[in-house]
Design an enzyme around this catalytic site. Structure first.
Site: not given
Ligand code: IMP
Length: 444
Positions: A13, A16, A40-41, A223
């Site tokens: 977040d 990017k 989520g971009h 991420q």
């Molecule tokens: P997962 O990727 O859905 O398995 O989540 C694992 C961890 O990564 C959790 O803490 C999510 O909130 C975090 N996470 C996954 N994708 C994002 C992102 O795009 N932005 C921020 N945190 C993320």
């Protein structure tokens, strides 16, 4: 400059999407190389505000080819919906390509993500429940099904039958849940396959040819470094590598092609989901940053945890990514604060340390040691030159630049594409690339 990787340098977040949207005009290909629709971009450009989850943020330029790389996991329902949403708003998606090696998120992945999280109870990781972890687990366990498999129905049916036998045993015996129907999934995914077939291609040759022609390729991270499976706050991490090293593998080009690695840092920190975050602010200041920055997840709507910029985590991110330049986003979110702080080291059990501990129980005991700076309390949204920033903001950025050990090339002072200070151009515009008119900010 053949390939440049744009990397989230914190917990995701970082903004990017905006940076890729800005730079994509100057390249011919953008590749998303990791993650799935957990990302989520948010992109705000002259065509409107868009929230992209799996389609690369370069999709808004008519000359830019966008590749969903082999290192991603793709939920076809979400992807098709995103294509439809974009097309419905006049965005041309005909230059979208999906690697035939990208793994599919199947219905049992999303189901298991939720069941596993529920079973963890108070120890839940806070995943996005999009099936990301289970899909990457299957990739490593050699139980995955790839986008290319959808193009061969006979093989797909056979593969699905074998995998589903195993998944249904887990669903029924471990989770006491209902089994899934192989026929329903087969029919549904065959329909997706027919819709996605025009987009599915072998992509390493496309990239290789572009690089040989001297074209510029942008590798779009998802991420952030602190969610990396190796270097993040394990087990509170995601399941594919968001690092520059992951960009090479996940896009399908050799590491020597990546000549620049652009870090994207927010001017403060945020994190969504569980796991330690040493600079988290649980007070009014944290709440005011959350409100001013609209810090709610693009994918899940969850409130993000906010805190001061963490220079210790940032230095780890620089070490493991080899950042060559940095973009600092959301400086304007701090505009209202009377004072701002930078974490320069931690205190662990009374001893000062300057490294990011690998153990989360150590990290959870770390107390941030701060340097305090006067706030600038001036709106920065309309500033376009670094020297026009208030002296206090420049002082803050100067110290931050020292901490991250990497030169700042971009400062973002608002959500819109034009609300950007380019200190030094990260990518020069190559001749022959079409320029989209930006009615709001003609000089962009
Ligand atoms: P997962 O990727 O859905 O398995 O989540 C694992 C961890 O990564 C959790 O803490 C999510 O909130 C975090 N996470 C996954 N994708 C994002 C992102 O795009 N932005 C921020 N945190 C993320």
């Amino acid at each position: 400059m053949p390939a440049i990787a744009v990397i989230g340098a914190q917990w995701g977040d970082e903004g990017k999407g905006k940076i890729v949207d800005l730079l994509a005009e100057r390249v011919s290909i953008v590749v998303r190389f990791s993650g799935g629709d957990n990302a989520g971009h948010t992109v705000v450009n002259p065509q409107g505000e868009f929230k992209l989850h799996i389609i690369p943020s370069g999709i808004f330029y008519p000359h830019t080819t966008c590749i969903i790389g082999n290192g991603t996991v793709v939920n076809p329902a979400i992807l098709l919906d995103e294509i439809e949403q974009l097309s419905g708003r006049g965005v041309d998606t005909s230059r979208l390509i999906i690697s035939d090696r990208a793994h599919l998120i199947m219905p049992y992945h999303t189901l298991l993500d939720g069941l596993e999280e529920d079973k963890r109870g108070s120890g839940a990781l806070g995943t996005t429940r999009r099936g990301i972890g289970p899909a990457f687990t299957d990739k490593a366990a050699r139980l995955g099904i790839r986008t290319g498999d959808l193009l061969d129905k006979k093989t797909f049916r056979e593969r699905l039958r074998t995998v589903l036998e195993y998944k249904n045993a887990i669903l029924t015996k471990v989770y006491d849940s209902q089994p899934l129907s192989p026929d329903e999934i087969y029919q549904q995914y065959c329909r997706y396959g027919e819709q996605l077939a025009p987009y599915v291609r072998e992509t390493t040759t496309i990239l290789d040819e572009a690089l040989r022609r001297g074209e510029q390729v942008l590798l779009e991270g998802a991420q952030g470094a602190m969610l990396d499976p190796d270097f993040g706050t394990y087990p509170y991490i995601t399941s594919s590598s968001p690092l520059a090293g992951g960009a090479s593998v996940g896009a399908g080009l050799g590491p020597t092609h990546i000549t620049h690695v652009l870090a994207v840092f927010k001017a403060y920190c945020s994190r969504v989901g569980g796991g330690p975050m040493p600079t988290e602010l649980k007070d009014d200041t944290g709440e005011s940053i959350r409100q001013k920055g609209h810090e709610y997840g693009t994918t899940t709507g969850r409130a993000r945890r906010c805190g001061w910029f963490d220079g210790v985590a940032a230095r780890l991110a620089t070490r493991i990514n080899g950042f060559t330049k940095a973009a600092i986003t959301r400086l304007d979110v701090l505009d209202h604060l009377p004072k701002v702080k930078l974490c320069v080291a931690y205190s662990l059990d009374g001893k000062e340390i300057d490294y990011f501990p690998s153990s989360i129980s150590d990290l959870a005991r770390c107390q941030p040691l701060y340097e305090e700076f006067p706030g600038w309390q001036t709106c920065t949204n309309d500033i376009r030159k670094i020297e026009q920033l208030p002296a206090e903001a420049r002082q803050y950025l100067k110290r931050l630049e020292e901490l991250i050990n990497c030169p700042i090339s971009i400062v973002s002072v608002g959500q819109k594409r034009g609300q950007t200070i380019e200190v030094k151009p990260v990518i020069k515009r190559s001749s022959g690339t079409a320029n989209l008119p930006d009615p709001e900010h003609p000089s962009h």
